[in-house]
Design a protein around this motif. Structure first.
Motif, PDB file in Angstrom:
ATOM      1  N   TYR A 143     -15.084 -31.299  21.628  1.00 46.98           N
ATOM      2  CA  TYR A 143     -14.063 -29.978  21.421  1.00 46.98           C
ATOM      3  C   TYR A 143     -13.423 -29.652  22.718  1.00 46.98           C
ATOM      4  O   TYR A 143     -13.700 -29.478  23.721  1.00 46.98           O
ATOM      5  CB  TYR A 143     -14.854 -28.539  20.908  1.00 46.98           C
ATOM      6  CG  TYR A 143     -15.921 -29.117  19.690  1.00 46.98           C
ATOM      7  CD1 TYR A 143     -15.184 -28.944  18.492  1.00 46.98           C
ATOM      8  CD2 TYR A 143     -17.076 -29.103  19.898  1.00 46.98           C
ATOM      9  CE1 TYR A 143     -16.343 -29.003  17.553  1.00 46.98           C
ATOM     10  CE2 TYR A 143     -18.065 -29.507  18.781  1.00 46.98           C
ATOM     11  CZ  TYR A 143     -17.517 -29.387  17.631  1.00 46.98           C
ATOM     12  OH  TYR A 143     -18.378 -29.407  16.617  1.00 46.98           O
TER      13      TYR A 143
ATOM     14  N   VAL B 184     -19.803 -22.699  17.341  1.00 47.88           N
ATOM     15  CA  VAL B 184     -20.224 -23.678  18.276  1.00 47.88           C
ATOM     16  C   VAL B 184     -20.076 -23.036  19.633  1.00 47.88           C
ATOM     17  O   VAL B 184     -21.138 -23.238  20.412  1.00 47.88           O
ATOM     18  CB  VAL B 184     -18.931 -24.818  18.486  1.00 47.88           C
ATOM     19  CG1 VAL B 184     -19.377 -25.812  19.557  1.00 47.88           C
ATOM     20  CG2 VAL B 184     -18.890 -25.621  17.178  1.00 47.88           C
ATOM     21  N   ASN B 185     -19.083 -22.441  19.934  1.00 44.94           N
ATOM     22  CA  ASN B 185     -19.101 -21.491  21.408  1.00 44.94           C
ATOM     23  C   ASN B 185     -18.579 -19.986  20.891  1.00 44.94           C
ATOM     24  O   ASN B 185     -17.388 -19.963  20.787  1.00 44.94           O
ATOM     25  CB  ASN B 185     -18.142 -22.172  22.264  1.00 44.94           C
ATOM     26  CG  ASN B 185     -18.339 -21.372  23.496  1.00 44.94           C
ATOM     27  OD1 ASN B 185     -18.882 -20.465  23.828  1.00 44.94           O
ATOM     28  ND2 ASN B 185     -17.480 -22.126  24.548  1.00 44.94           N
TER      29      ASN B 185
ATOM     30  N   ALA C 168     -16.441 -28.088  24.979  1.00 45.20           N
ATOM     31  CA  ALA C 168     -17.908 -27.983  24.204  1.00 45.20           C
ATOM     32  C   ALA C 168     -17.990 -29.333  23.411  1.00 45.20           C
ATOM     33  O   ALA C 168     -17.058 -30.067  23.290  1.00 45.20           O
ATOM     34  CB  ALA C 168     -17.842 -26.869  23.104  1.00 45.20           C
TER      35      ALA C 168
ATOM     36  N   ARG D 148     -20.930 -31.644  20.835  1.00 47.80           N
ATOM     37  CA  ARG D 148     -22.080 -31.423  19.863  1.00 47.80           C
ATOM     38  C   ARG D 148     -22.401 -32.862  19.920  1.00 47.80           C
ATOM     39  O   ARG D 148     -21.843 -33.952  19.714  1.00 47.80           O
ATOM     40  CB  ARG D 148     -21.773 -30.978  18.347  1.00 47.80           C
ATOM     41  CG  ARG D 148     -23.008 -30.879  17.423  1.00 47.80           C
ATOM     42  CD  ARG D 148     -22.492 -30.801  16.155  1.00 47.80           C
ATOM     43  NE  ARG D 148     -21.668 -29.519  15.952  1.00 47.80           N
ATOM     44  CZ  ARG D 148     -22.227 -28.492  15.577  1.00 47.80           C
ATOM     45  NH1 ARG D 148     -23.620 -28.389  15.783  1.00 47.80           N
ATOM     46  NH2 ARG D 148     -21.725 -27.311  15.376  1.00 47.80           N
ATOM     47  N   HIS D 149     -23.738 -33.136  20.252  1.00 41.95           N
ATOM     48  CA  HIS D 149     -24.670 -34.345  20.446  1.00 41.95           C
ATOM     49  C   HIS D 149     -25.798 -34.171  19.606  1.00 41.95           C
ATOM     50  O   HIS D 149     -26.705 -33.716  19.798  1.00 41.95           O
ATOM     51  CB  HIS D 149     -24.942 -34.607  21.882  1.00 41.95           C
ATOM     52  CG  HIS D 149     -25.494 -35.863  21.906  1.00 41.95           C
ATOM     53  ND1 HIS D 149     -26.311 -36.312  22.893  1.00 41.95           N
ATOM     54  CD2 HIS D 149     -24.952 -37.034  21.432  1.00 41.95           C
ATOM     55  CE1 HIS D 149     -26.318 -37.478  23.066  1.00 41.95           C
ATOM     56  NE2 HIS D 149     -25.912 -38.130  21.965  1.00 41.95           N
TER      57      HIS D 149
ATOM     58  N   ASP E   5     -28.030 -32.473  17.207  1.00 45.73           N
ATOM     59  CA  ASP E   5     -28.154 -31.121  16.811  1.00 45.73           C
ATOM     60  C   ASP E   5     -28.218 -30.428  17.953  1.00 45.73           C
ATOM     61  O   ASP E   5     -28.271 -29.075  18.113  1.00 45.73           O
ATOM     62  CB  ASP E   5     -29.601 -31.180  16.156  1.00 45.73           C
ATOM     63  CG  ASP E   5     -30.758 -31.309  16.939  1.00 45.73           C
ATOM     64  OD1 ASP E   5     -30.488 -31.869  18.269  1.00 45.73           O
ATOM     65  OD2 ASP E   5     -31.752 -31.037  16.549  1.00 45.73           O
ATOM     66  N   LYS E   6     -27.614 -30.819  19.363  1.00 51.48           N
ATOM     67  CA  LYS E   6     -27.375 -30.140  20.333  1.00 51.48           C
ATOM     68  C   LYS E   6     -26.023 -29.837  20.775  1.00 51.48           C
ATOM     69  O   LYS E   6     -25.045 -30.583  20.628  1.00 51.48           O
ATOM     70  CB  LYS E   6     -28.151 -30.955  21.439  1.00 51.48           C
ATOM     71  CG  LYS E   6     -29.717 -31.230  21.598  1.00 51.48           C
ATOM     72  CD  LYS E   6     -30.131 -31.918  22.578  1.00 51.48           C
ATOM     73  CE  LYS E   6     -31.528 -32.105  22.669  1.00 51.48           C
ATOM     74  NZ  LYS E   6     -31.937 -32.733  21.496  1.00 51.48           N
ATOM     75  N   VAL E   7     -25.895 -28.435  21.093  1.00 51.19           N
ATOM     76  CA  VAL E   7     -24.526 -28.033  21.363  1.00 51.19           C
ATOM     77  C   VAL E   7     -24.688 -27.613  22.780  1.00 51.19           C
ATOM     78  O   VAL E   7     -25.488 -26.903  23.369  1.00 51.19           O
ATOM     79  CB  VAL E   7     -24.157 -26.776  20.552  1.00 51.19           C
ATOM     80  CG1 VAL E   7     -22.646 -26.115  21.109  1.00 51.19           C
ATOM     81  CG2 VAL E   7     -23.780 -27.191  19.068  1.00 51.19           C
TER      82      VAL E   7
ATOM     83  N   THR F 114     -21.981 -26.176  26.206  1.00 52.29           N
ATOM     84  CA  THR F 114     -20.682 -25.585  26.491  1.00 52.29           C
ATOM     85  C   THR F 114     -20.652 -25.463  28.171  1.00 52.29           C
ATOM     86  O   THR F 114     -21.696 -25.771  28.740  1.00 52.29           O
ATOM     87  CB  THR F 114     -20.415 -24.163  25.813  1.00 52.29           C
ATOM     88  OG1 THR F 114     -21.173 -23.210  26.383  1.00 52.29           O
ATOM     89  CG2 THR F 114     -20.538 -24.169  24.384  1.00 52.29           C
TER      90      THR F 114
END
Length: 443
Positions: A241, A281-282, A289, A291-292, A294-296, A298
């Protein structure tokens, strides 16, 4: 008249009468009246009618908001284009004002004001650029880029954009063999050639719009083979993002260093960046930011550290036992360099008796500490390039470019060893395409 506009083929009188809700006899009478007023309507009963280009619309009744919209638009054109369009805008509004009923004219009303433009000198006349577009002719230009390098080019004009702070010519560049965006204030000379481009402008415009990427996949977009680390990762593709005008370029560079597949989701300031979907997300409504799976993650520095660990085969983090300098300078850049630069950029530095209240102390102390750490070093955290160099180098390169960081010899030497890394150049090229796509997106 509105029914005929946009119709390129003759329309039967019966069809026009049905659409207008009048009798065929009334339609014939109205057509004759319009022709007597000067309307370029060709045709006859039983054959059909067509409106030829170039007809000036007869006086129409405008609503108050329509008048205000025309007035405001004409003022903007008068102040922010070239002399030819400025005079045309003023003339058009004078004609509109002349046919409005008494008391309805607002063209001399200053209730709606267009602020002063960000003025830039243009050596090449915008009128010439507009003429080349209209006549579909090639241009020979002398151009100076942002670093002052001068080139002579032959270009095929595609579009001319009037932005608040710049005028930009879109063109196919014969020198580069690709579409390019030329700031009009950097065109030092322009000459319209007799030769025409081999393809029509409408065709070139479609090709140009397709050339602006809608999604980034670092493997497919640049034809590179993903590293074993990227191929072997069991998690899903990274979603990145960002906004082209943001710190996202730091993460973009790191993603290219890793070589893992990723897709880009552009967040527009003031709109999608504050949408419920992105705030999930943030919650800060900030980029970058990622997303990988289920991990986010920032915050640019945190993303750099995370990606270096998530893809260890990329070699962007030292062995765990040797990370003291790596952690120190990665987070010194985030916790001291960036806030010191940001405050200094707006003309504020902590007073001497307040410096202990700020984590970075003072702007001067940060620069002295950083210069000492970089003296004689190619990389900040040892003998190998790391994610810390991506983050710190980005800060230094940005700071020196925009004058918020002194150009000390230590900084210049360090940045010179980083700015031309292939991964950074790929990210920069893609970021510029994303910025162009965003700027030129249809309204």
């Amino acid at each position: 008249m509105q029914l005929l506009r946009g119709r390129r083929r003759p329309v039967s009188g019966a069809e026009l009468a049905r659409a207008a809700g009048i009798s065929l006899r009334t339609l014939y009478r109205d057509i004759a009246a319009l022709q007597a007023m000067g309307a370029e309507i060709e045709g006859e009963p039983g054959v059909g009618y067509v409106l030829r280009p170039g007809f000036l619309m007869p006086p129409l009744m405008f609503s108050e908001e329509e008048i205000e919209a025309l007035e405001l638009g004409a003022k903007w054109v008068a102040q922010r284009t070239d002399d030819g369009l400025s005079r045309a805008a003023q003339s058009a509004m004078a004609k509109i004002s002349a046919v409005l009923p008494q008391g309805r004219s607002r063209t001399s009303d200053d209730a709606l004001i267009v602020g002063p433009p960000w003025s830039r000198a243009h050596v090449a006349e915008l009128k010439l650029l507009r003429r080349a577009l209209r006549e579909e002719r090639k241009l020979a230009i002398s151009y100076a880029d942002g670093k002052g390098a001068r080139t002579r080019r032959v270009v095929w004009p595609v579009a001319l954009g009037f932005f608040e702070s710049a005028r930009v010519l879109v063109a196919w560049c014969e020198l580069r063999g690709d579409f390019r965006h030329f700031r009009a204030d950097r065109i030092e000379a322009a000459e319209m050639l007799e030769e025409r481009p081999p393809r029509r402008r409408q065709t070139l415009q479609k090709e140009w719009r397709r050339s602006m990427l809608t999604e980034s996949d670092s493997v497919s977009a640049y034809g590179r083979v993903a590293s074993p680390a990227a191929k072997g990762d069991s998690m899903s593709k990274i979603v990145f993002y960002t906004n082209p005008q943001s710190r996202g370029m730091i993460v973009h560079w790191l993603l290219e260093e890793i070589g893992a597949p990723y897709s880009v989701e552009i967040q527009d300031y003031g709109t999608t960046i504050k949408s419920p979907e992105f705030l999930a997300v943030n919650p800060m409504g900030k980029v970058p930011a990622i997303r990988h799976g289920d991990k986010v993650v920032t915050e640019a520095a945190a993303i750099c550290a995370y990606l270096a660990d998530a893809f260890p085969q990329a070699g962007l983090a030292p062995p765990t036992a040797e990370r003291s300098a790596y952690y120190r300078w990665l987070f010194f850049a985030a916790g001291c360099v960036e806030p010191a630069m940001s405050n200094h950029a707006v003309g504020w530095d902590p007073a001497a008796d307040k410096q202990r209240s700020f984590g970075y102390g003072s702007y001067a102390a940060v620069l002295d500490t950083l210069a000492k750490a970089l003296a004689g070093r190619r990389y900040i955290a040892g003998e190998a390039f790391s994610a810390a160099d991506v983050y710190l180098g980005s800060m230094i390169g940005f700071g020196m470019r925009f004058g918020v960081l002194e150009k000390r010899p230590e900084f210049e030497a360090y940045w010179a060893g980083l700015e031309n890394r292939p991964a950074r150049l790929r990210a920069l090229e893609h970021n510029e395409k994303l910025a162009a796509r965003q700027a030129w997106a249809p309204a």
